[in-house]
Design an enzyme around this catalytic site. Structure first.
Site, mmCIF file in Angstrom:
data_model
loop_
_atom_site.group_PDB
_atom_site.id
_atom_site.type_symbol
_atom_site.label_atom_id
_atom_site.label_comp_id
_atom_site.label_asym_id
_atom_site.label_seq_id
_atom_site.Cartn_x
_atom_site.Cartn_y
_atom_site.Cartn_z
ATOM 1 N NE ARG A 33 -1.727 11.902 13.497
ATOM 2 C CZ ARG A 33 -0.801 12.830 13.197
ATOM 3 N NH1 ARG A 33 -0.868 14.030 13.711
ATOM 4 N NH2 ARG A 33 0.180 12.549 12.344
ATOM 5 C CD GLU A 177 7.215 7.528 5.378
ATOM 6 O OE1 GLU A 177 7.279 6.609 6.213
ATOM 7 O OE2 GLU A 177 6.391 8.447 5.453
ATOM 8 C CE LYS A 219 4.077 5.908 4.534
ATOM 9 N NZ LYS A 219 3.405 5.291 5.666
ATOM 10 C CB SER A 261 -2.218 10.900 3.367
ATOM 11 O OG SER A 261 -2.098 10.781 4.759
ATOM 12 N N GLY A 262 0.496 12.667 4.065
ATOM 13 C CA GLY A 262 1.231 13.898 4.344
ATOM 14 C C GLY A 262 0.420 15.120 4.727
ATOM 15 N N GLY A 263 -0.805 14.912 5.212
ATOM 16 C CA GLY A 263 -1.600 16.073 5.623
ATOM 17 C C GLY A 263 -2.647 16.490 4.600
ATOM 18 N NE ARG A 292 -0.646 13.192 8.824
ATOM 19 C CZ ARG A 292 0.273 14.083 8.458
ATOM 20 N NH1 ARG A 292 0.163 15.336 8.851
ATOM 21 N NH2 ARG A 292 1.317 13.732 7.733
HETATM 22 C C1 5MM Z 1 1.666 7.305 11.125
HETATM 23 O O1 5MM Z 1 2.721 8.252 11.195
HETATM 24 C C2 5MM Z 1 4.012 7.714 10.916
HETATM 25 C C3 5MM Z 1 4.932 7.898 12.030
HETATM 26 O O2 5MM Z 1 5.232 9.209 12.275
HETATM 27 P P1 5MM Z 1 6.198 9.592 13.529
HETATM 28 O O3 5MM Z 1 7.406 8.722 13.518
HETATM 29 O O4 5MM Z 1 6.515 11.032 13.235
HETATM 30 O O5 5MM Z 1 5.412 9.446 14.772
HETATM 31 C C4 5MM Z 1 4.509 8.277 9.576
HETATM 32 O O6 5MM Z 1 5.787 7.852 9.208
HETATM 33 C C5 5MM Z 1 3.540 7.788 8.553
HETATM 34 O O7 5MM Z 1 3.719 6.413 8.376
HETATM 35 C C6 5MM Z 1 3.678 8.470 7.232
HETATM 36 O O8 5MM Z 1 4.057 9.830 7.332
HETATM 37 C C7 5MM Z 1 2.332 8.382 6.548
HETATM 38 O O9 5MM Z 1 1.360 8.966 7.355
HETATM 39 P P2 5MM Z 1 0.470 10.105 6.728
HETATM 40 O O10 5MM Z 1 -0.351 10.621 7.865
HETATM 41 O O11 5MM Z 1 1.413 11.115 6.144
HETATM 42 O O12 5MM Z 1 -0.334 9.399 5.657
#
Ligand code: 5MM
Length: 342
Positions: A33, A177, A219, A261-263, A292
């Site tokens: 990021r 999740e 989640k 949100s997943g991208g 994100r």
């Molecule tokens: C914030 O990202 C979380 C941690 O990811 P890593 O373990 O890969 O570093 C991730 O689990 C996040 O909580 C979820 O995917 C939701 O984030 P998004 O960006 O998909 O909303």
């Protein structure tokens, strides 16, 4: 811990108009990021960025919980206040990521299993001491021509349930999740099928391992076509298919579903959550746990510079407010043009 206390925490997290900020990027992910804005990832830049988010004035009107990373829960704001105490003082519940990441699954090309069960009971006890009241564990399921295998789905579901049982025992609400990735060329029907198989396995394992459904939050991904799919669909179809899938698999006893949100773009994630709530009521609250989709604008505005902190906070506050509205189905795109100041 008593079931009622876990339920109370879970319900507070999905209170009307509120959801979760996922700020639990591991060191590798936060580096990616920061690379996108050309900022070096050091313990101090990560701390400064998280401080910016956590001190955003008024955001507690829309954010009920924040998921922290191990490093972050041990860090402090510039005035010396530990981040977990700072959040608590604003009425925001601190949470903690407790998995140690998705690792290649043996004998399963292209698939992963999430690790982190070793020593988890002790780590959960420490995180509770540090102020966390909920936890998070992310399993990753990829869609391809030959995957996911049932093997991958069930080992991940098993691990999610082992984690969830330990978290409840320690007095932390487990956020479960199982993320079916949105990358790929697959159709929405294929996403429905894989999400359905995954949720079936997860709720079977949770039940077999005596996890109380009233004291968890799910989640999940939304059900939508892969990003490279040639058959994209409107938001209302995503909303209908996602809700239809969950009605089949998620017990009504579960207090809330907090989407990742997943991208998706920030506005897509808001619109689609809103579309689901607009066709309610549902047996469970439908809210957000976005990483994100809550941070993209803020991160871009910040650029690692002190003079941009306020603009970044405004960006984060605005997205939190938009998603807060989406949890009650009252979001309209015109709100995007409203003043973005806190
Ligand atoms: C914030 O990202 C979380 C941690 O990811 P890593 O373990 O890969 O570093 C991730 O689990 C996040 O909580 C979820 O995917 C939701 O984030 P998004 O960006 O998909 O909303």
């Amino acid at each position: 811990m008593a079931a009622e206390e876990l339920q109370e925490i879970a319900r507070a997290i999905v209170a009307d108009g509120k959801g979760i900020l996922a700020a639990d990027e591991s060191s590798g992910t936060i580096k990616k990021r920061f690379d996108s804005i050309d900022v070096e990832s050091t313990e101090e830049t990560r701390r400064a960025y998280r401080e910016l988010l956590f001190t955003t004035e008024g955001v507690e009107d829309y954010i009920s919980g924040v998921i922290l990373y191990d490093e972050t829960i041990r860090q402090k704001a510039s005035d010396g206040t530990p981040f977990s105490r700072l959040l608590q003082s604003k009425g925001i519940i601190p949470g903690i990521k407790v998995d140690t990441g998705a690792k290649p699954l043996a004998h399963a090309e292209g698939e992963t299993v999430t690790e982190g069960l070793d020593g988890l009971r002790e780590r959960l006890a420490e995180y509770h001491e540090l102020g966390a009241r909920f936890a998070k564990w992310r399993a990753v399921i990829s869609i391809g021509e030959e995957i996911p295998s049932e093997y991958c789905i069930w080992v991940n579901a098993h691990a999610l349930a082992r984690y969830a049982a330990l978290a409840q025992e320690a007095g932390l609400v487990p956020i479960v999740e199982p993320e079916v990735l949105m990358d790929g060329e697959h159709t929405i029907d294929r996403s429905f099928e894989v999400t359905s198989r995954t949720l079936h396995a997860v709720f079977t394992e949770l039940r077999d391992q005596r996890v109380q459904p009233e004291g968890i939050l799910l989640k999940p991904n939304m059900v939508l076509p892969g990003y490279e799919s040639s058959s994209q669909v409107p938001d209302d179809e995503i909303a209908n298919e996602t809700v239809r899938c969950f009605l089949r698999h998620v017990p009504a006893a579960v207090p809330g579903v907090v989407f990742l949100s997943g991208g998706q773009s920030e506005e897509e994630a808001t619109r689609r959550l809103n579309a689901m709530n607009a066709i309610g009521p549902h047996p469970w609250k439908l809210s957000f746990s976005y990483g994100r989709a809550l941070q993209a604008t803020a991160l871009k505005a910040w650029q690692g510079k002190e003079e941009n902190v306020e603009a970044a906070q405004q960006g984060y506050y605005h997205r939190a407010k938009m998603n807060g509205a989406a949890t009650t189905g009252t979001y309209v795109p015109e709100l995007e043009r409203e003043t973005v100041t806190a």
